[in-house]
Design an enzyme around this catalytic site. Structure first.
Site, PDB file in Angstrom:
ATOM      1  N   GLY A  46     -22.982  -5.091 129.221  1.00 33.72           N
ATOM      2  CA  GLY A  46     -22.728  -5.326 127.806  1.00 33.72           C
ATOM      3  C   GLY A  46     -23.831  -6.057 127.064  1.00 33.72           C
ATOM      4  O   GLY A  46     -23.784  -6.158 125.832  1.00 33.72           O
ATOM      5  N   GLN A 105     -12.640 -17.437 107.457  1.00 34.70           N
ATOM      6  CA  GLN A 105     -12.521 -18.748 108.097  1.00 34.70           C
ATOM      7  C   GLN A 105     -13.567 -19.684 107.488  1.00 34.70           C
ATOM      8  O   GLN A 105     -14.506 -20.125 108.144  1.00 34.70           O
ATOM      9  CB  GLN A 105     -12.705 -18.611 109.609  1.00 34.70           C
ATOM     10  N   ASP A 178      -3.096 -12.460  94.419  1.00 33.51           N
ATOM     11  CA  ASP A 178      -2.734 -13.854  94.725  1.00 33.51           C
ATOM     12  C   ASP A 178      -3.536 -14.762  93.807  1.00 33.51           C
ATOM     13  O   ASP A 178      -4.408 -14.316  93.056  1.00 33.51           O
ATOM     14  CB  ASP A 178      -2.992 -14.202  96.202  1.00 33.51           C
ATOM     15  N   LYS A 201       2.576 -15.013  95.855  1.00 37.88           N
ATOM     16  CA  LYS A 201       2.988 -14.732  97.229  1.00 37.88           C
ATOM     17  C   LYS A 201       2.950 -16.014  98.046  1.00 37.88           C
ATOM     18  O   LYS A 201       2.305 -16.993  97.694  1.00 37.88           O
ATOM     19  CB  LYS A 201       2.060 -13.691  97.870  1.00 37.88           C
ATOM     20  N   ASP A 229      -9.000  -6.781  94.906  1.00 39.16           N
ATOM     21  CA  ASP A 229      -9.148  -7.720  96.020  1.00 39.16           C
ATOM     22  C   ASP A 229     -10.533  -7.558  96.621  1.00 39.16           C
ATOM     23  O   ASP A 229     -11.244  -6.584  96.320  1.00 39.16           O
ATOM     24  CB  ASP A 229      -8.073  -7.454  97.083  1.00 39.16           C
ATOM     25  N   GLY A 235      -3.537  -4.187 105.476  1.00 38.17           N
ATOM     26  CA  GLY A 235      -2.869  -3.531 104.355  1.00 38.17           C
ATOM     27  C   GLY A 235      -1.508  -4.101 104.001  1.00 38.17           C
ATOM     28  O   GLY A 235      -0.903  -3.675 103.010  1.00 38.17           O
ATOM     29  N   THR A 237      -0.554  -7.181 102.896  1.00 38.29           N
ATOM     30  CA  THR A 237      -0.532  -7.964 101.661  1.00 38.29           C
ATOM     31  C   THR A 237      -0.570  -7.067 100.430  1.00 38.29           C
ATOM     32  O   THR A 237       0.234  -7.202  99.504  1.00 38.29           O
ATOM     33  CB  THR A 237      -1.727  -8.931 101.623  1.00 38.29           C
TER      34      THR A 237
END
Length: 325
Positions: A46, A105, A178, A201, A229, A235, A237
């Site tokens: 790898g 994050q 949101d 939400k 968005d 998918g 949300t």
């Protein structure tokens, strides 16, 4: 005479990893250059091997890699490619990230969590990157994670102009899925001359990708609603937000997002939703694009190519968007 004189001419070289070669080829075509031939392969265990087949000494190098699945492999490949350029004596190294991996994050929600977006920026810097060029970061603050210039491109002009040319603007309402997307939705409203609505939400903090939609703030009855968005992953949300709009009387719903991640159950959710069209850009390869008639993919290659040229010629990337405002 002391010293040596040189011509002083700058040289642009364009490189691509293996994650999304189609976009890289399109950008290279827009720039009028060829991709630098590169030998890249995986060892049996790898590990990734990289060697450029042309000299990069003294060149301004632009390396494109979009962090699609398997995301960790392509991030590692990009780091190795940056290191190879640094050791090949490149004059400058600009990494082009159409999609910045781990961007969600970007802060600690609870104790003992990492800030992985900062880690990715640190890895790129440590590998030898001088500059980042990216498209629609999940949050603007990520620009501050990198200790160097960050050129933040926007897909809004491409997406909004497509929608504006297709829908009667007098019937259009721009919807933020949101509270975090309200600022972006406001820019859509300014560009299209449309009112704003918001879907309120609540997310389950212990279950990833699980959302409960509560209510719609704003008038959507009888309107064509455009949900905007930055990315669609599973998918859940966005489809729940669309259901809330239909429940409040929306005549139609169009979904736009810069990054169509479309992981796991996303294809089935999009297929079975009442949304009439999903509009993405090609910052990521779009899974199921050919199978789902609802999906439209717009190209970001012209925008990225213009930004690359501005960086290379010491111009202004910001001016690209001021002209389109």
């Amino acid at each position: 005479m002391t010293g040596i004189k040189t011509t002083g001419e700058k040289k642009l070289m364009f490189f691509s990893g293996r994650a999304h070669p189609e976009l890289a080829e399109e950008v290279a075509h827009q720039l009028g250059v060829g991709l630098v031939p590169t030998k890249v392969f995986d060892f049996a265990n790898g590990e990734i091997y990289v060697r450029y087949q042309e000299s990069a000494r003294g060149a301004d190098c632009f390396l494109m890699q979009s962090h699609t699945a398997p995301i960790n492999k392509w991030i590692m490949e990009q780091l190795i490619m940056v290191d190879a350029l640094k050791r090949a004596s490149a004059r400058s190294i600009t990494v082009i990230l159409p999609f910045f991996g781990y961007a969600r994050q970007d802060k600690k929600h609870r104790g003992r969590e990492p800030i992985s977006a900062r880690l990715v920026a640190d890895l790129l810097r440590c590998a030898g990157a001088d500059r980042i060029l990216t498209v629609d970061l999940h949050t603007d603050q990520i620009q501050g994670f990198f200790d160097g210039p960050v050129d933040h491109l926007f897909a809004l002009p491409v997406l909004a102009d497509y929608v504006g040319a297709k829908v009667d603007r007098s019937k259009l309402t721009v919807v933020s899925p949101d509270a975090g997307r309200v600022r972006v939705a406001d820019r859509w409203c300014d560009r299209l001359g449309a009112p704003l609505a918001i879907v309120h939400k609540r997310r389950d903090k212990d279950v990833a990708n699980q959302v409960t939609v509560h209510e719609v703030v704003g008038d959507v009855k009888g309107r064509v609603c455009v949900l905007v968005d930055d990315m669609i992953d599973t998918g859940g949300t966005i489809c729940a937000a669309a259901d809330a709009l239909f429940a409040n009387g929306a005549a139609d719903v169009i979904v736009t997002a810069t990054h169509g991640v479309l992981s796991g159950p996303a294809a089935d959710r999009l297929k079975n939703s009442r949304v009439s069209e999903f509009v993405f850009t090609n910052t990521l390869p779009t899974p199921g694009e050919t199978e789902l008639e609802k999906i439209t993919v717009l190209s970001m290659a012209p925008t990225i190519a213009r930004a690359v040229r501005e960086v290379f010629e010491d111009g202004s990337v910001t001016s690209l968007f001021e002209e389109q405002a």
